[in-house]
Design a protein around this motif. Structure first.
Motif, PDB file in Angstrom:
ATOM      1  N   UNK A 280     -98.910 -77.858  74.305  1.00 45.81           N
ATOM      2  CA  UNK A 280    -100.274 -77.541  74.693  1.00 45.81           C
ATOM      3  C   UNK A 280    -101.223 -77.725  73.502  1.00 45.81           C
ATOM      4  N   UNK A 281    -102.508 -77.891  73.778  1.00 43.96           N
ATOM      5  CA  UNK A 281    -103.523 -77.976  72.731  1.00 43.96           C
ATOM      6  C   UNK A 281    -104.506 -76.829  72.921  1.00 43.96           C
ATOM      7  N   UNK A 282    -104.631 -75.969  71.906  1.00 44.93           N
ATOM      8  CA  UNK A 282    -105.504 -74.799  72.005  1.00 44.93           C
ATOM      9  C   UNK A 282    -106.452 -74.786  70.806  1.00 44.93           C
ATOM     10  N   UNK A 283    -107.727 -74.662  71.107  1.00 43.83           N
ATOM     11  CA  UNK A 283    -108.732 -74.804  70.051  1.00 43.83           C
ATOM     12  C   UNK A 283    -109.876 -73.814  70.245  1.00 43.83           C
ATOM     13  N   UNK A 284    -110.265 -73.166  69.147  1.00 41.92           N
ATOM     14  CA  UNK A 284    -111.508 -72.413  69.065  1.00 41.92           C
ATOM     15  C   UNK A 284    -111.635 -71.355  70.146  1.00 41.92           C
ATOM     16  N   UNK A 285    -110.548 -70.617  70.360  1.00 41.42           N
ATOM     17  CA  UNK A 285    -110.589 -69.477  71.261  1.00 41.42           C
ATOM     18  C   UNK A 285    -110.887 -68.211  70.460  1.00 41.42           C
ATOM     19  N   UNK A 286    -111.466 -67.226  71.113  1.00 37.26           N
ATOM     20  CA  UNK A 286    -111.988 -66.059  70.415  1.00 37.26           C
ATOM     21  C   UNK A 286    -110.896 -65.299  69.671  1.00 37.26           C
ATOM     22  N   UNK A 297     -90.373 -61.517  75.482  1.00 36.76           N
ATOM     23  CA  UNK A 297     -89.246 -62.009  74.699  1.00 36.76           C
ATOM     24  C   UNK A 297     -88.641 -63.248  75.311  1.00 36.76           C
ATOM     25  N   UNK A 298     -87.680 -63.820  74.591  1.00 36.35           N
ATOM     26  CA  UNK A 298     -86.998 -65.041  75.049  1.00 36.35           C
ATOM     27  C   UNK A 298     -87.988 -66.168  75.304  1.00 36.35           C
ATOM     28  N   UNK A 299     -88.926 -66.325  74.381  1.00 34.55           N
ATOM     29  CA  UNK A 299     -89.922 -67.383  74.481  1.00 34.55           C
ATOM     30  C   UNK A 299     -89.520 -68.586  73.625  1.00 34.55           C
ATOM     31  N   UNK A 300     -89.941 -69.769  74.070  1.00 32.57           N
ATOM     32  CA  UNK A 300     -89.833 -70.997  73.290  1.00 32.57           C
ATOM     33  C   UNK A 300     -91.239 -71.564  73.154  1.00 32.57           C
ATOM     34  N   UNK A 301     -91.716 -71.707  71.921  1.00 37.16           N
ATOM     35  CA  UNK A 301     -93.070 -72.168  71.631  1.00 37.16           C
ATOM     36  C   UNK A 301     -92.948 -73.369  70.698  1.00 37.16           C
ATOM     37  N   UNK A 302     -93.081 -74.578  71.247  1.00 40.13           N
ATOM     38  CA  UNK A 302     -92.758 -75.797  70.500  1.00 40.13           C
ATOM     39  C   UNK A 302     -93.774 -76.899  70.826  1.00 40.13           C
ATOM     40  N   UNK A 303     -94.098 -77.700  69.826  1.00 42.53           N
ATOM     41  CA  UNK A 303     -94.916 -78.924  69.963  1.00 42.53           C
ATOM     42  C   UNK A 303     -96.376 -78.666  70.308  1.00 42.53           C
ATOM     43  N   UNK A 304     -96.858 -77.451  70.110  1.00 39.04           N
ATOM     44  CA  UNK A 304     -98.248 -77.145  70.402  1.00 39.04           C
ATOM     45  C   UNK A 304     -99.151 -77.449  69.207  1.00 39.04           C
ATOM     46  N   UNK A 305    -100.434 -77.667  69.469  1.00 41.45           N
ATOM     47  CA  UNK A 305    -101.449 -77.773  68.428  1.00 41.45           C
ATOM     48  C   UNK A 305    -102.397 -76.597  68.593  1.00 41.45           C
ATOM     49  N   UNK A 306    -102.577 -75.826  67.534  1.00 48.27           N
ATOM     50  CA  UNK A 306    -103.449 -74.649  67.579  1.00 48.27           C
ATOM     51  C   UNK A 306    -104.387 -74.686  66.374  1.00 48.27           C
ATOM     52  N   UNK A 307    -105.676 -74.779  66.640  1.00 46.91           N
ATOM     53  CA  UNK A 307    -106.662 -75.026  65.587  1.00 46.91           C
ATOM     54  C   UNK A 307    -107.864 -74.095  65.736  1.00 46.91           C
ATOM     55  N   UNK A 308    -108.259 -73.493  64.624  1.00 45.42           N
ATOM     56  CA  UNK A 308    -109.501 -72.717  64.527  1.00 45.42           C
ATOM     57  C   UNK A 308    -109.642 -71.649  65.600  1.00 45.42           C
ATOM     58  N   UNK A 309    -108.558 -70.992  65.903  1.00 48.95           N
ATOM     59  CA  UNK A 309    -108.615 -69.837  66.787  1.00 48.95           C
ATOM     60  C   UNK A 309    -108.831 -68.573  65.962  1.00 48.95           C
ATOM     61  N   UNK A 310    -109.554 -67.618  66.513  1.00 49.10           N
ATOM     62  CA  UNK A 310    -109.821 -66.330  65.864  1.00 49.10           C
ATOM     63  C   UNK A 310    -110.588 -66.486  64.554  1.00 49.10           C
ATOM     64  N   UNK A 311    -111.518 -67.433  64.513  1.00 45.73           N
ATOM     65  CA  UNK A 311    -112.306 -67.602  63.289  1.00 45.73           C
ATOM     66  C   UNK A 311    -113.805 -67.457  63.521  1.00 45.73           C
ATOM     67  N   UNK A 312    -114.234 -67.342  64.778  1.00 47.51           N
ATOM     68  CA  UNK A 312    -115.665 -67.133  64.954  1.00 47.51           C
ATOM     69  C   UNK A 312    -115.911 -65.688  65.369  1.00 47.51           C
ATOM     70  N   UNK A 313    -117.117 -65.152  65.076  1.00 48.42           N
ATOM     71  CA  UNK A 313    -117.308 -63.696  65.122  1.00 48.42           C
ATOM     72  C   UNK A 313    -117.335 -63.061  66.498  1.00 48.42           C
ATOM     73  N   UNK A 314    -117.896 -63.761  67.495  1.00 49.93           N
ATOM     74  CA  UNK A 314    -118.061 -63.104  68.792  1.00 49.93           C
ATOM     75  C   UNK A 314    -118.146 -64.153  69.883  1.00 49.93           C
ATOM     76  N   UNK A 315    -117.847 -63.699  71.111  1.00 48.56           N
ATOM     77  CA  UNK A 315    -118.010 -64.523  72.304  1.00 48.56           C
ATOM     78  C   UNK A 315    -118.922 -63.778  73.252  1.00 48.56           C
ATOM     79  N   UNK A 316    -120.128 -64.273  73.435  1.00 49.41           N
ATOM     80  CA  UNK A 316    -121.121 -63.641  74.314  1.00 49.41           C
ATOM     81  C   UNK A 316    -121.264 -62.155  74.008  1.00 49.41           C
ATOM     82  N   UNK A 317    -121.349 -61.857  72.716  1.00 49.57           N
ATOM     83  CA  UNK A 317    -121.568 -60.491  72.278  1.00 49.57           C
ATOM     84  C   UNK A 317    -120.324 -59.644  72.129  1.00 49.57           C
ATOM     85  N   UNK A 318    -119.155 -60.197  72.515  1.00 45.09           N
ATOM     86  CA  UNK A 318    -117.895 -59.457  72.382  1.00 45.09           C
ATOM     87  C   UNK A 318    -117.207 -59.904  71.101  1.00 45.09           C
TER      88      UNK A 318
END
Length: 443
Positions: A280-286, A297-318
């Motif tokens: 999966x590709x995940x970008x710029x989520x709050x 548990x028992x998760x497999x998390x492989x081959x994903x791209x995750x960029x710039x998540x949790x780096x901006x201050x707020x989403x619509x005031x949250x």
């Protein structure tokens, strides 16, 4: 009068006994197949008529009520203010189909729902614009082998507590498909696989700008049923997470999804087990790009791209969490979760990764946990991240570097491009093909 006298002429023709002649005549009665098409809308329409092209029904609900296995309800262009409830089931070889006539644009609006399917099998609803319903745009309950495809669903419910509704809603439904729909600006989740919905595929949909408004809760796709597949969807600007698996969604599989600019996580997993998050590709989520927490548990998390998540201050005031990281594996999850061949990157200071503890670099995470031995910390070189184009540019480190052997790796990418070798890039991937790309897009 004796049987012989009553059937003298029949016996003369058949030469058989009286009883045999009677059976033969019944068996010889011609069978008339139902017309494969029922028509809705246009001049001379009448719901008390036959629903033929010459005299169509006036309402979709009439066609939906009377359609039998093997019949297709064709709807003429127009706006229909109603709720259409499917009255019968189809069969595996002869489904019931409701769709616009060729070239027609059909809007269904103003009813409780646009379409309702309850305790039915083998029904397809395809190609409608469904808007401004007081409840779910499309509601499916206690059914199986339902196909919901190519619809646009918006404005379901009201953003008021107790009145909100998902765009497409499935409950206690199995072996079904939700594909190619566009669900946006609904007052709850865009697509909702509710309790006991299983063995269902959600593929190739777009879901955006769904919001409760009075609280952060609406997701692009929300899943609380087990054994479902979510593949190749684009999910952005939803009030809560792009894709959410919550209690009940055990053994679910998410691959080739693109999720960005959402108000909580890109992909959120809480108190579920046996999940696979592949490519999966995940970008710029709050908050986290990928989040696995609670009793998960028992998760497999492989081959994903995750960029710039949790780096901006707020989403619509949250406020957003700056400690959540691109990928966050929390609580009891690290003990049984495998993470590898993911690519993570931050363009500004923040938490790079969480695996039980928080890490500001992938190297520190690898050293502390032994996980992510094929992981990369590098800029994936998206084509235009700010514009939502998360395809890979030439020279991206995600090219030809994935694990093609992981269970769930796909032979094509989100748009159907086959896996292929970029001759300008050394193959550093592992598995039977050393040239698969990480994330949802193949370069």
């Amino acid at each position: 009068m004796s049987c012989a006298h009553r059937l003298t002429r029949i016996s003369a023709i058949t030469g058989g006994l009286c009883g045999l002649a009677f059976v033969t005549v019944l068996g010889a009665a011609p069978a008339f197949a139902a017309d494969p098409f029922l028509y809705v809308g246009g001049p001379g329409c009448s719901d008390s008529g036959p629903g033929t092209q010459a005299q169509p029904f006036c309402t979709i609900k009439k066609g939906a009520t009377v359609a039998s296995a093997g019949q297709t309800v064709l709807v003429a262009s127009g706006t229909y203010s109603e709720t259409a409830t499917v009255g019968k089931s189809g069969t595996a070889g002869s489904p019931i189909t409701l769709r616009p006539a060729n070239g027609a644009t059909v809007t269904v609006t103003g009813g409780t729902s646009g379409f309702v399917v309850s305790s039915k099998s083998y029904v397809t609803i395809s190609g409608f614009n469904i808007t401004d319903t007081t409840s779910y745009g499309i509601s499916v309950k206690s059914s199986n082998h339902i196909v919901i495809s190519g619809n646009t669903v918006s404005g379901a419910g009201t953003p008021v507590s107790g009145q909100q509704a998902a765009g497409i809603y499935l409950k206690a439904t199995t072996d079904s498909t939700v594909s190619g729909n566009n669900t946006h600006h609904n007052s709850d989740h865009g697509i909702y696989l509710s309790t006991d919905t299983s063995e269902t595929t959600v593929q190739g949909n777009q879901s955006s700008f769904n919001a409760n408004e009075f609280r952060r809760n609406a997701n692009g796709i929300d899943v609380i049923g087990p054994d479902n597949t979510v593949i190749g969807n684009i999910l952005h600007d939803n009030e809560d997470s792009g894709l959410q698996f919550y209690p009940g969604a055990n053994n679910s599989f998410a691959t080739l999804n693109v999720t960005y600019n959402n108000g909580d996580h890109g992909i959120d997993n809480l108190n579920v087990t046996g999940g696979r998050l592949i490519g999966n590709t995940v970008y710029h989520n709050c908050t986290s790009g990928i989040n696995v927490e609670g009793t998960s548990g028992d998760y497999v998390v492989v081959n994903n791209i995750a960029v710039d998540n949790a780096v901006y201050p707020a989403y619509k005031g949250i406020a957003c969490s700056r400690r959540a990281g691109n990928i966050g594996i929390w609580d009891s999850a690290p003990a049984s979760t495998v993470v590898d061949s993911n690519l993570v990157y931050l363009s500004k200071a923040g938490t790079m990764y969480v695996f039980g503890s928080s890490f500001t670099s992938l190297a520190a995470m690898k050293a502390a946990t032994g996980q992510e031995q094929h992981g990369l910390q590098a800029n994936p070189l998206f084509v235009n991240a700010a514009g939502g184009d998360l395809r890979l540019s030439q020279g991206s480190p995600a090219i030809d570097s994935a694990d093609s052997g992981v269970d769930g790796e796909q032979l094509v990418d989100i748009v159907g491009t086959p896996r292929r070798d970029d001759p300008a890039v050394p193959n550093t991937g592992i598995g039977p093909r050393a040239y698969d790309d990480r994330g949802a897009y193949e370069f």
